[in-house]
Scaffold this motif. Structure first.
Motif, short mmCIF file in Angstrom:
data_model
loop_
_atom_site.label_atom_id
_atom_site.label_comp_id
_atom_site.label_asym_id
_atom_site.label_seq_id
_atom_site.Cartn_x
_atom_site.Cartn_y
_atom_site.Cartn_z
N LEU A 12 0.80 -1.23 0.00
CA LEU A 12 0.00 0.00 0.00
C LEU A 12 0.82 1.27 0.00
N SER A 16 -3.81 5.29 -2.59
CA SER A 16 -5.11 5.74 -2.11
C SER A 16 -6.11 5.53 -3.23
N ARG A 49 -11.18 -1.89 -0.95
CA ARG A 49 -11.13 -2.28 0.46
C ARG A 49 -10.53 -3.68 0.60
N VAL A 52 -6.83 -3.46 0.73
CA VAL A 52 -6.35 -2.98 2.03
C VAL A 52 -6.36 -4.13 3.05
N ASN A 56 -3.28 -6.08 5.10
CA ASN A 56 -3.23 -6.34 6.54
C ASN A 56 -2.85 -7.80 6.81
N LEU A 68 -4.99 -1.39 8.78
CA LEU A 68 -5.62 -0.29 8.08
C LEU A 68 -6.98 -0.72 7.55
N ASP A 69 -7.80 0.25 7.19
CA ASP A 69 -9.09 -0.03 6.58
C ASP A 69 -9.50 1.19 5.77
N LEU A 70 -10.44 0.99 4.87
CA LEU A 70 -11.06 2.13 4.18
C LEU A 70 -12.32 2.47 4.96
N GLU A 103 -8.69 7.17 1.67
CA GLU A 103 -7.35 6.66 1.90
C GLU A 103 -7.39 5.66 3.04
N PRO A 104 -6.56 4.63 2.94
CA PRO A 104 -6.48 3.71 4.07
C PRO A 104 -6.09 4.47 5.32
#
Length: 160
Positions: A12, A16, A49, A52, A56, A68-70, A103-104
């Motif tokens: 990542l 974004s 998502r 992301v 993880n 992280l997450d959206l 963004e994450p």
């Protein structure tokens, strides 16, 4: 709220998602009304998502990595704003408010901090991935149905 500095990990870095679910061009009128653009936008967000969440999972043992997450709530708000704009527009075209940017960011729900500064909980991430995949699959099935209806309208035949 304090923003936690999260190591982006190899998947990542510098990434974004800019919500550009609005189409331009000749076919805009046909595909920028109704359910099609909303479902397309939902699929794009679910795909972003998923990347992301996958990052993880890939960084579950990376020292210093924070999950992280959206922001789903932020996406839902932007979608609601776009839908309200579509209803108010004289042309009825669907446009995500721009430039919407997702963004994450540090996950609201993450695991406990382990020695080494990592807070990725594999069980939480897998549950998040299953829910996200279900959302994507539902949007894809609904989108396929919309295109099937469009195909029937164009051909003048109704399939059984």
């Amino acid at each position: 709220m304090e923003r936690i500095s999260a190591h982006p990990g190899p998947f990542l870095a510098g990434w974004s998602w800019h919500g550009s679910c609005s189409g331009d061009g000749m076919m805009e009128g046909m595909f920028s009304r109704g359910a099609i653009p909303v479902l397309d936008c939902l699929m794009q967000f679910a795909g972003a998502r998923h990347r992301v969440i996958a990052a993880n999972v890939a960084n579950v043992d990376t020292a210093g990595y924070r999950a992280l997450d959206l922001p789903v709530a932020g996406f839902e708000q932007a979608l609601a704003k776009a839908y309200a704009g579509q209803k108010a527009s004289p042309t009825g075209l669907f446009r995500m408010p721009g430039p919407e940017r997702f963004e994450p960011r540090p996950a609201d729900e993450s695991g406990t901090l382990k020695g080494g500064g990592n807070n990725v909980d594999l069980d939480l991430e897998m549950a998040r991935m299953v829910r996200n995949q279900s959302l994507h699959a539902t949007a894809a099935a609904l989108l396929a149905q919309q295109f099937s209806l469009l195909r029937e309208a164009i051909s003048g035949r109704v399939s059984a």
